[in-house]
Design a protein around this motif. Structure first.
Motif: not given
Length: 321
Positions: A65, A280-285, A287
Motif C-alpha cells: 500500500p 487471506t485478503g482482509i485478515q492476513q493482508g 492483497y
C-alpha cells in the motif's frame, strides 16, 4: 374499319427512398430523456464495475500500500501458481462446487416448480396471498435469516433441534455438525429466494397464448399434459437464459450467508472461495494473493457463461447472445 389500340402508359418508376439517417446530435436530442434516465445506471457500472478493474493488476504484483499499484513489484503469474498449488485448493474447490451444485440442481428447479404451481391457482385472492407470503423472505437480510436459524436450531430449546433429535433419536448440534452445514445452507437458500425467483417465470407464463390451452382442453388434454406440452415449452427460453446466468455464478456461493453460518467446528466444509478471499485478503493482508483468487474465479465464471451459451445454441435453444 380500323381498330385503335390504346397504349396504357406504365406508372412512373419510384426510386427507392433513401434511409432517413439522423446525425448523432439529432439522435441524442430525440432520446435525451431516455439517456438522462440511463445516466445513474451507466455511472454505477463505470464507478463500481469498470473502474475497479484497474486495481485488478495487483494480482500480478507484490502490492504494498505504501508504494502504490505502479510502485509495487511485478511478479506475473506467481500468485496464481501459489493458489493452484496450495493444499487448501482442492478442499475449497470441492466445497464451493458442492454448495453451488445444490443451489443449481435443487433450488433453481424448485423456483420453476413453484412458478408452475402458482400459475395453476385460479382463485386470485389465494394466488396473491401465497405470492406475498413467499416473496417476504427475500427482503430479510442474511443476518436475520441466520439469526432465525440459530433460534430454531439452538441446542436444548430450539424447536427444530427438539423435533429433529426426537425423530432421529440423537443429540446432534446441527449448527456445528459439518454434515448438517450444507443442508442448512440449502434450506435457507430455498426459503429466502425461491419465491422471489418465481417473478420472472410468472411474467413469462403471462405471455403464453391462452388459445393453446383452450385447444388442448377441447382435445381432451388434462392439466398435467397442458403443463408438459404447452406451459414448459413456452417458458423454455426463459429457463435457458436464467440457467446460463446461474451457471456463470456457480463459484459465487455468497459470502454473507457462508461466513455467518461457519464456525470453528464446521470450517472443513464451510470454507469456500469467497470466505477464503476475505480471510487471506482482509485478515492476513495478502492483497495481491486474494485478488488473484478472485480474478481466477471471475475468469472461470466468464468461461462457464460462454460455454453454457454455446451448448444452448447447439441444442437449438435461445442463448443470451
Amino acid at each position: 374499319m380500323t381498330t385503335t389500340v390504346e397504349t396504357v402508359a406504365a406508372p412512373p418508376r419510384r426510386e427507392p427512398r433513401a434511409p432517413n439517417r439522423r446525425n448523432p446530435g439529432q439522435t441524442l436530442l430525440r432520446y435525451r430523456w431516455l439517456i438522462f434516465l440511463m445516466l445513474p445506471g451507466i455511472a454505477y457500472f463505470l464507478i463500481f464495475r469498470f473502474w475497479p478493474m484497474y486495481g485488478a493488476q495487483i494480482a500480478f504484483r507484490n502490492y504494498v500500500p505504501f508504494l502504490g499499484i505502479e510502485g509495487s513489484e511485478w511478479v506475473g503469474w506467481d500468485h496464481f501458481a501459489d493458489f493452484f498449488s496450495n493444499p487448501d485448493f482442492p478442499r475449497l474447490l470441492a466445497n464451493t462446487l458442492i454448495i453451488a451444485g445444490l443451489s443449481l440442481f435443487i433450488a433453481f428447479p424448485l423456483t420453476i416448480v413453484m412458478a408452475l404451481l402458482l400459475n395453476e391457482l385460479r382463485l386470485n385472492i389465494l394466488k396473491r396471498t401465497v405470492q406475498t407470503l413467499v416473496y417476504i423472505p427475500h427482503f430479510l437480510s442474511w443476518t436475520v435469516v441466520v439469526s432465525l436459524t440459530g433460534l430454531l436450531f439452538a441446542v436444548g430449546n430450539g424447536p427444530m433441534w427438539t423435533l429433529l433429535n426426537d425423530l432421529l433419536g440423537t443429540e446432534t448440534n446441527f449448527l456445528a455438525d459439518p454434515g448438517w452445514f450444507r443442508p442448512l445452507i440449502l434450506m435457507q437458500e430455498v426459503w429466502k429466494n425461491t419465491g422471489w425467483g418465481t417473478i420472472i417465470f410468472l411474467a413469462a407464463l403471462a405471455g403464453v397464448d391462452q388459445e393453446q390451452y383452450e385447444a388442448a382442453i377441447i382435445d381432451g388434454a388434462g392439466r398435467w399434459q397442458r403443463v408438459r406440452f404447452i406451459t414448459i415449452p413456452s417458458i423454455m427460453s426463459t429457463i435457458i437464459v436464467l440457467l446460463i446466468l446461474q451457471t456463470g455464478q456457480i463459484l459465487n456461493t455468497g459470502f454473507e450467508q457462508i461466513y455467518l453460518m461457519s464456525n470453528a467446528l464446521n470450517r472443513s466444509v464451510a470454507d469456500v472461495f469467497d470466505t477464503y478471499v476475505y480471510f487471506t485478503g482482509i485478515q492476513q493482508g495478502a492483497y495481491s494473493y486474494s485478488t488473484a483468487v478472485g480474478l481466477a474465479k471471475a475468469i472461470v465464471g466468464l468461461i462457464l457463461i460462454f460455454g453454457t451459451n454455446w451448448l444452448a445454441k447447439r441444442f437449438n435453444q435461445a442463448g443470451i447472445f
